[in-house]
Design a protein around this motif. Structure first.
Motif, mmCIF file in Angstrom:
data_model
loop_
_atom_site.group_PDB
_atom_site.id
_atom_site.type_symbol
_atom_site.label_atom_id
_atom_site.label_comp_id
_atom_site.label_asym_id
_atom_site.label_seq_id
_atom_site.Cartn_x
_atom_site.Cartn_y
_atom_site.Cartn_z
ATOM 1 N N LYS A 137 16.871 23.877 51.308
ATOM 2 C CA LYS A 137 18.271 23.506 51.088
ATOM 3 C C LYS A 137 19.155 23.978 52.238
ATOM 4 N N ALA A 166 19.628 19.755 50.951
ATOM 5 C CA ALA A 166 19.104 19.201 49.699
ATOM 6 C C ALA A 166 17.611 19.463 49.632
ATOM 7 N N ASN A 178 24.848 24.270 44.236
ATOM 8 C CA ASN A 178 25.506 23.040 44.671
ATOM 9 C C ASN A 178 27.021 23.115 44.562
ATOM 10 N N GLN A 195 27.809 25.169 47.716
ATOM 11 C CA GLN A 195 27.627 24.409 48.955
ATOM 12 C C GLN A 195 28.651 23.270 49.058
ATOM 13 N N SER A 237 25.706 17.463 47.198
ATOM 14 C CA SER A 237 25.978 18.658 46.393
ATOM 15 C C SER A 237 26.776 18.283 45.147
#
Length: 244
Positions: free
Chosen positions: A19, A24, A55, A58, A170
């Motif tokens: 990631k 991802a 997520n 991020q 995200s």
């Protein structure tokens, strides 16, 4: 429980590295690797909380690069609905079917990435596919824990620059996790024990992310990507072999 913790920590460390490198792909590593030792519902449940937290973090970090918000909104709403439907399938389908599905999805992802590395979609056409792409990605994420064959491939084919790709995907993963987490509780898959393990798994995930970013700067994205594809291929074959 000790074995579960060790396997989860290793899986999430590797997923965090991936990631951090490309923004991802965490479930592509975490779900198949954990499914070798445990069943798919367990792996999906452990992944839910780290997916949501990482997520959100991020996406927030890259929020200034998030454009075309109407497209993102349609994508995430459809993905959330799909995640709910997928979680219902997760609770209903036999575990070995789910394991085989995870392995096949991983193999498909590797095969497609190798065969069509430069596959692209016209942006206007791809934008019109936001709802079906989001819905199908959500169903796969909810039922098997892996949406990458749809989500990552679809957004990568739009040829978004990295600073736009990361907040977009995200937002997609966060929306699926936001629906999936209470859904797993509702269908009885998420227990307090799994929730605590899920919380603990956030630690190696976040530790791995800066490592992945550093590796990409050192060795380049292509070399890193090929290494991950080989690792994923081995994991997928092992998972299928143990499920048939």
């Amino acid at each position: 429980m000790t074995e579960a913790i060790l396997v989860a920590m290793l899986a999430f460390l590797l997923g965090g590295i991936l990631k951090g490198a490309i923004g991802a792909g965490t479930p592509v590593i975490v779900i198949p690797l954990m499914s070798i030792y445990f069943d798919v519902p367990f792996a999906v449940a452990v992944f839910a909380l780290p997916a949501l937290v990482s997520n959100l973090w991020q996406g927030w970090s890259f929020r200034r690069h998030l454009s075309d918000r109407s497209f993102v909104l349609r994508l995430v709403v459809a993905a959330g609905i799909g995640a709910l439907l997928g979680t219902l399938l997760l609770a209903a389908l036999p575990s070995h079917w789910l394991s085989i599905t995870v392995g096949l999805l991983a193999l498909f992802y590797v095969g497609f990435r190798m065969a069509k590395p430069d596959w692209a979609l016209n942006y206007a056409f791809a934008r019109s596919l936001a709802v079906p792409a989001g819905l199908l990605a959500g169903i796969l994420q909810g039922a098997a824990g892996i949406s990458a064959p749809i989500s990552v491939t679809y957004l990568h084919a739009m040829q978004l620059p990295r600073e736009r790709f990361i907040p977009t995907i995200s937002a997609l993963f966060a929306a699926m996790a936001l629906i999936q987490l209470p859904s797993l509780i509702g269908v009885g898959i998420m227990s307090w024990q799994i929730l605590w393990l899920s919380l603990l798994a956030c630690v190696p995930l976040f530790l791995g992310m800066p490592i992945g970013a550093a590796l990409v700067r050192r060795f380049g994205a292509k070399a890193f990507d090929r290494t991950i594809m080989v690792l994923l291929l081995v994991i997928a074959v092992m998972l299928i072999a143990e499920s048939v």
